[in-house]
Design an enzyme around this catalytic site. Sequence first.
Site, PDB file in Angstrom:
ATOM      1  N   LYS A   1      -7.628  -1.304  -4.815  1.00  0.00           N
ATOM      2  CA  LYS A   1      -7.134  -0.264  -6.049  1.00  0.00           C
ATOM      3  C   LYS A   1      -6.902   1.245  -5.130  1.00  0.00           C
ATOM      4  CE  LYS A   1      -5.929  -2.163  -8.804  1.00  0.00           C
ATOM      5  NZ  LYS A   1      -5.020  -3.258  -8.402  1.00  0.00           N
TER       6      LYS A   1
ATOM      7  N   HIS B   1      -9.365  -6.191   2.242  1.00  0.00           N
ATOM      8  CA  HIS B   1     -10.095  -5.398   1.408  1.00  0.00           C
ATOM      9  C   HIS B   1     -11.558  -5.345   2.112  1.00  0.00           C
ATOM     10  CE1 HIS B   1      -7.380  -4.170  -1.665  1.00  0.00           C
ATOM     11  NE2 HIS B   1      -7.469  -5.229  -2.514  1.00  0.00           N
TER      12      HIS B   1
ATOM     13  N   SER C   1      -9.139   2.679 -11.931  1.00  0.00           N
ATOM     14  CA  SER C   1      -8.116   1.512 -11.585  1.00  0.00           C
ATOM     15  C   SER C   1      -8.557   0.351 -11.513  1.00  0.00           C
ATOM     16  CB  SER C   1      -7.301   2.054 -10.334  1.00  0.00           C
ATOM     17  OG  SER C   1      -6.314   1.245 -10.071  1.00  0.00           O
TER      18      SER C   1
HETATM   19  N1  LIG Z   1       3.950   4.329  -4.947  1.00  0.00           N
HETATM   20  C1  LIG Z   1       2.722   4.531  -5.741  1.00  0.00           C
HETATM   21  N2  LIG Z   1       2.379   5.797  -5.996  1.00  0.00           N
HETATM   22  C2  LIG Z   1       1.258   5.974  -6.390  1.00  0.00           C
HETATM   23  N3  LIG Z   1       0.333   5.280  -6.732  1.00  0.00           N
HETATM   24  C3  LIG Z   1       0.967   3.706  -6.746  1.00  0.00           C
HETATM   25  C4  LIG Z   1       1.927   3.469  -6.169  1.00  0.00           C
HETATM   26  N4  LIG Z   1       2.082   1.921  -6.126  1.00  0.00           N
HETATM   27  C5  LIG Z   1       0.820   1.661  -6.758  1.00  0.00           C
HETATM   28  N5  LIG Z   1       0.109   2.691  -6.873  1.00  0.00           N
HETATM   29  C6  LIG Z   1      -1.320   2.665  -7.626  1.00  0.00           C
HETATM   30  O1  LIG Z   1      -2.196   1.893  -6.882  1.00  0.00           O
HETATM   31  C7  LIG Z   1      -3.331   1.403  -7.629  1.00  0.00           C
HETATM   32  C8  LIG Z   1      -3.169  -0.263  -7.136  1.00  0.00           C
HETATM   33  O2  LIG Z   1      -3.824  -0.034  -5.998  1.00  0.00           O
HETATM   34  P1  LIG Z   1      -3.742  -1.253  -4.897  1.00  0.00           P
HETATM   35  O3  LIG Z   1      -2.364  -1.526  -4.669  1.00  0.00           O
HETATM   36  O4  LIG Z   1      -4.535  -0.918  -3.892  1.00  0.00           O
HETATM   37  O5  LIG Z   1      -4.279  -2.555  -5.724  1.00  0.00           O
HETATM   38  S1  LIG Z   1      -4.870  -3.849  -5.016  1.00  0.00           S
HETATM   39  O6  LIG Z   1      -6.068  -3.362  -4.360  1.00  0.00           O
HETATM   40  O7  LIG Z   1      -4.106  -4.287  -4.026  1.00  0.00           O
HETATM   41  O8  LIG Z   1      -4.821  -4.818  -6.015  1.00  0.00           O
HETATM   42  C9  LIG Z   1      -2.606   1.396  -8.907  1.00  0.00           C
HETATM   43  O9  LIG Z   1      -3.423   2.779  -9.526  1.00  0.00           O
HETATM   44  P2  LIG Z   1      -3.623   3.044 -10.838  1.00  0.00           P
HETATM   45  O10 LIG Z   1      -2.367   3.438 -11.731  1.00  0.00           O
HETATM   46  O11 LIG Z   1      -4.525   4.375 -10.797  1.00  0.00           O
HETATM   47  O12 LIG Z   1      -4.350   1.995 -11.610  1.00  0.00           O
HETATM   48  C10 LIG Z   1      -1.222   1.673  -8.941  1.00  0.00           C
HETATM   49  O13 LIG Z   1      -0.712   2.384  -9.980  1.00  0.00           O
END
Ligand SMILES: Nc1ncnc2c1ncn2[C@@H]1O[C@H](COP(=O)(O)OS(=O)(=O)O)[C@@H](OP(=O)(O)O)[C@H]1O
Length: 304
Positions: free
Chosen positions: A56, A117, A147
Amino acid sequence: MSLEEMKDLHLEEKYLQPETKEVNGILMTKMISDNWDKIWNFQAKPDDLLIATYAKAGTTWTQEIVDMIQNDGDLQKCQRANTFDRHPFIEWALPPPLSSGLDLANKMPSPRTLKTHLPVQMLPPSFWKENTKIIYVARNAKDCLVSYYHFSRMNKMVPDPGSWEEYIETFKAGKVLWGSWYDHVKGWWHAKDQHRVLYLFYEDMKEDPKREIQKILKFLEKEVSEEVLDKIIHHTSFEVMKENPMANYTTLPTSIMDHSISPFMRRGMPGDWKNYFTVAQNEDFDKDYERKMAGSTLTFRTAL
Ligand SMILES: Nc1ncnc2c1ncn2[C@@H]1O[C@H](COP(=O)(O)OS(=O)(=O)O)[C@@H](OP(=O)(O)O)[C@H]1O
């Protein structure tokens, strides 16, 4: 697997809310644990690129940025498949007919971009041996926790988080998949000085995506025109990625990820934790945080 097949996919009950098992003291799904020897012996290549994160922390976002860079801003090429098929998630073991990360990676022609991860001490040693380039993205603890909590509610392939109060304790104790956030970010922070690791922060990416994308370009020894750079910034913004089915995980059936519980692209904002932690929970978290992060030079601008 085609998108049509994916919609009709029904995983057996036993793979939903999966059993967990520790590997070297780190909580994993049982399927990862059962496949651990194969994962540990994964053969990295010198021209691989690995995107490593604590869950996340901005993995999917970074994947999309990297793919856009590698394809010189060609949107159509970046729509060729789901993020999870474009970039094999090396340790993620799944039952057939779904493809496990190792199978996908082993079938993929070079140069490959891979996702993990894994905490640094559990990275397959071939990555170090081959001196593979690694982009690590860290996100502040409280936003990661929030998240991860929502993700664990909507994603049936990870353990149920329990109540919000319970989950804070589970997270602090590192009893979540891939282990302790504190050890993860510190472990990779230490490794960056000895290997080809670009260590980025989610909060910096949000503050100035152009500056952070330029860091990635430099690390990858790539150049793009100003026009392509603007295209990448736009296409990888939260608002655009939220609507992109090849990045927002909505192609998975709701029996696996139920976006009506919480969307994968949920909020995308640093500081969202303030909407969830009570004052007492925050104080308690901070005290524990100081203890766990004591002695480290690693700091997060919006962590506390
Ligand atoms: N473009 C962009 N900009 C800002 N934030 C973004 C973006 N894309 C994904 N997210 C946010 O990243 C969170 C998901 O994290 P991951 O992609 O690492 O998830 S995972 O571990 O691969 O399942 C999750 O965070 P939260 O919204 O806080 O839950 C996503 O909304």
